[in-house]
Design an enzyme around this catalytic site. Structure first.
Site, PDB file in Angstrom:
ATOM      1  N   ASP A  10       0.872  -1.174   0.000  1.00 60.33           N
ATOM      2  CA  ASP A  10       0.000   0.000   0.000  1.00 60.33           C
ATOM      3  C   ASP A  10       0.909   1.224   0.000  1.00 60.33           C
ATOM      4  O   ASP A  10       2.118   1.111   0.208  1.00 60.33           O
ATOM      5  CB  ASP A  10      -0.910   0.001   1.246  1.00 60.33           C
ATOM      6  CG  ASP A  10      -1.815   1.227   1.308  1.00 60.33           C
ATOM      7  OD1 ASP A  10      -2.348   1.614   0.244  1.00 60.33           O
ATOM      8  OD2 ASP A  10      -1.964   1.828   2.381  1.00 60.33           O
ATOM      9  N   SER A  11       0.295   2.398  -0.148  1.00 59.90           N
ATOM     10  CA  SER A  11       1.077   3.627  -0.076  1.00 59.90           C
ATOM     11  C   SER A  11       1.514   3.933   1.359  1.00 59.90           C
ATOM     12  O   SER A  11       2.377   4.777   1.569  1.00 59.90           O
ATOM     13  CB  SER A  11       0.245   4.794  -0.607  1.00 59.90           C
ATOM     14  OG  SER A  11      -0.937   4.912   0.172  1.00 59.90           O
ATOM     15  N   CYS A  73      -4.321  -1.454  -1.894  1.00 56.65           N
ATOM     16  CA  CYS A  73      -4.442  -0.015  -2.128  1.00 56.65           C
ATOM     17  C   CYS A  73      -5.526   0.184  -3.169  1.00 56.65           C
ATOM     18  O   CYS A  73      -5.428  -0.348  -4.287  1.00 56.65           O
ATOM     19  CB  CYS A  73      -3.106   0.530  -2.638  1.00 56.65           C
ATOM     20  SG  CYS A  73      -3.182   2.258  -3.134  1.00 56.65           S
ATOM     21  N   GLU A 152      -2.654   8.891   8.301  1.00 54.07           N
ATOM     22  CA  GLU A 152      -1.197   8.759   8.444  1.00 54.07           C
ATOM     23  C   GLU A 152      -0.678   9.559   9.638  1.00 54.07           C
ATOM     24  O   GLU A 152       0.368   9.259  10.189  1.00 54.07           O
ATOM     25  CB  GLU A 152      -0.495   9.199   7.152  1.00 54.07           C
ATOM     26  CG  GLU A 152      -0.724   8.254   5.964  1.00 54.07           C
ATOM     27  CD  GLU A 152       0.066   6.942   6.044  1.00 54.07           C
ATOM     28  OE1 GLU A 152       1.183   6.951   6.579  1.00 54.07           O
ATOM     29  OE2 GLU A 152      -0.472   5.905   5.578  1.00 54.07           O
ATOM     30  N   CYS A 186     -10.939   2.982  -0.176  1.00 52.54           N
ATOM     31  CA  CYS A 186      -9.519   3.209   0.090  1.00 52.54           C
ATOM     32  C   CYS A 186      -9.204   2.428   1.362  1.00 52.54           C
ATOM     33  O   CYS A 186      -9.967   2.493   2.329  1.00 52.54           O
ATOM     34  CB  CYS A 186      -9.270   4.700   0.300  1.00 52.54           C
ATOM     35  SG  CYS A 186      -7.656   5.071   1.013  1.00 52.54           S
ATOM     36  N   HIS A 188      -7.207   2.841   3.655  1.00 56.29           N
ATOM     37  CA  HIS A 188      -6.995   3.627   4.885  1.00 56.29           C
ATOM     38  C   HIS A 188      -8.311   3.869   5.641  1.00 56.29           C
ATOM     39  O   HIS A 188      -8.303   4.065   6.849  1.00 56.29           O
ATOM     40  CB  HIS A 188      -6.413   5.007   4.555  1.00 56.29           C
ATOM     41  CG  HIS A 188      -4.932   5.034   4.323  1.00 56.29           C
ATOM     42  ND1 HIS A 188      -4.348   4.478   3.219  1.00 56.29           N
ATOM     43  CD2 HIS A 188      -3.920   5.568   5.059  1.00 56.29           C
ATOM     44  CE1 HIS A 188      -3.032   4.682   3.270  1.00 56.29           C
ATOM     45  NE2 HIS A 188      -2.750   5.336   4.378  1.00 56.29           N
TER      46      HIS A 188
HETATM   47  N1  DGL Z   1      -4.677   3.099   0.875  1.00 56.39           N
HETATM   48  C1  DGL Z   1      -4.630   3.812  -0.391  1.00 56.39           C
HETATM   49  C2  DGL Z   1      -5.881   3.489  -1.165  1.00 56.39           C
HETATM   50  O1  DGL Z   1      -6.494   2.500  -0.863  1.00 56.39           O
HETATM   51  C3  DGL Z   1      -4.359   5.239  -0.125  1.00 56.39           C
HETATM   52  C4  DGL Z   1      -4.065   5.991  -1.357  1.00 56.39           C
HETATM   53  C5  DGL Z   1      -3.255   7.204  -1.148  1.00 56.39           C
HETATM   54  O2  DGL Z   1      -2.089   7.045  -0.793  1.00 56.39           O
HETATM   55  O3  DGL Z   1      -3.770   8.288  -1.409  1.00 56.39           O
HETATM   56  O4  DGL Z   1      -6.289   4.160  -2.083  1.00 56.39           O
END
Ligand code: DGL
Length: 274
Positions: A10-11, A73, A152, A186, A188
């Site tokens: 993931d990011s 992600c 975050e 997402c 997150h």
């Molecule tokens: N967890 C990522 C997603 O599902 C976050 C994306 C991001 O870094 O903006 O889209």
């Protein structure tokens, strides 16, 4: 039986919503997590950039003898899944299909909300997938770009006026639309479930992209006889591209177990031979 590891990326922290589920359900598996927190957020970046990041993340995991890649992600899954899948020598699991299927199946009224990053919402990928499973569904989507940076930063708790204000601002129109199911597109966003649920009301079912994808992967590994040996004890390894300490602190909270001292930094480049 396949004792190779599962790679998850993931990011940043969001993919932990899939990781936690995988660790709990499959204690025999070795799982490698990559959070590209040096470049988070992905969600407002161009398609080309997301594809480049996704290739680099996948290449890093492929250097660890893995049997599958979980693209935990939403942003990468909605814009780069075909590219990653076509180039990857092991099966790739994105979040869109399992999550859309679940939302389409559990909604009683067919009025379904979709929230995600700007890139994911603009792609229309969740909408297309839900409509394939449930053609008469009525969909209401909304990009929530401030959610990822706030997660975050650990601003996720009930009573935090910043996150509560942002949730109200983004979700007012979905609440007015009387949806009964909200797809958290997402990975997150499930980390904000408490605050989102307080605002939307207990009747609105929240669907977590991370958890649904983890469940789907478990099912597929079982069907293809690719689970690790039941006699083996699994391991978890965490990599990030920046700020390992900050990640450890929040990841321990989100994983529900202490991972202090177990997060390594990587530049994503191939390690040089000594
Ligand atoms: N967890 C990522 C997603 O599902 C976050 C994306 C991001 O870094 O903006 O889209």
């Amino acid at each position: 039986m396949d004792n190779r590891a599962i790679g998850v990326f993931d990011s940043g922290l969001g993919g932990l919503t899939a990781m936690r589920k995988l660790v709990e359900a499959m204690p025999n598996e070795d799982i490698i997590y990559l959070g590209d927190n040096g470049r988070v957020p992905y969600g407002g970046r161009s398609r080309e950039t997301v594809i480049r990041y996704a290739r680099e993340d996948t290449d890093f995991l492929l250097r660890h003898n893995i049997k599958a890649v979980v693209v935990a992600c939403g942003t990468v899954s909605t814009v780069a899944l075909d590219t990653v899948s076509s180039e990857c020598p092991v099966p790739v699991f994105g979040v869109v299909e399992p999550t859309a299927w679940k939302a389409a199946r559990v909604s009683r009224s067919g009025r379904i909300g979709i929230i995600g990053t700007k890139r994911s919402v603009a792609s229309g990928a969740y909408d297309r997938a839900i409509l394939r499973f449930r053609p008469e569904a009525q969909l209401f989507s909304k990009a929530c770009p401030l959610f990822v940076p706030l997660v975050e930063e650990g601003r996720v708790r009930r009573g935090d006026t910043v996150i509560e204000t942002v949730v109200r601002e983004y979700l007012a129109e979905l609440r007015d639309a009387r949806i009964d199911t909200l797809l958290l597109g997402c990975t997150h966003y499930p980390l904000l479930s408490e605050v989102i649920s307080d605002y939307m009301g207990g009747d609105v079912r929240l669907i977590s992209a991370g958890e649904e994808t983890a469940e789907y992967l478990i099912k597929k590994l079982r069907e293809t006889d690719a689970l690790a040996s039941p006699d083996k004890r699994g391991s978890t390894n965490f990599y990030v591209t920046d700020n390992a300490e900050g990640f450890e602190r929040l990841a321990s909270f989100f994983m529900g177990s202490d991972i202090s001292g177990r997060v390594k930094i990587t530049s994503l480049e191939q390690e040089k031979q000594p």
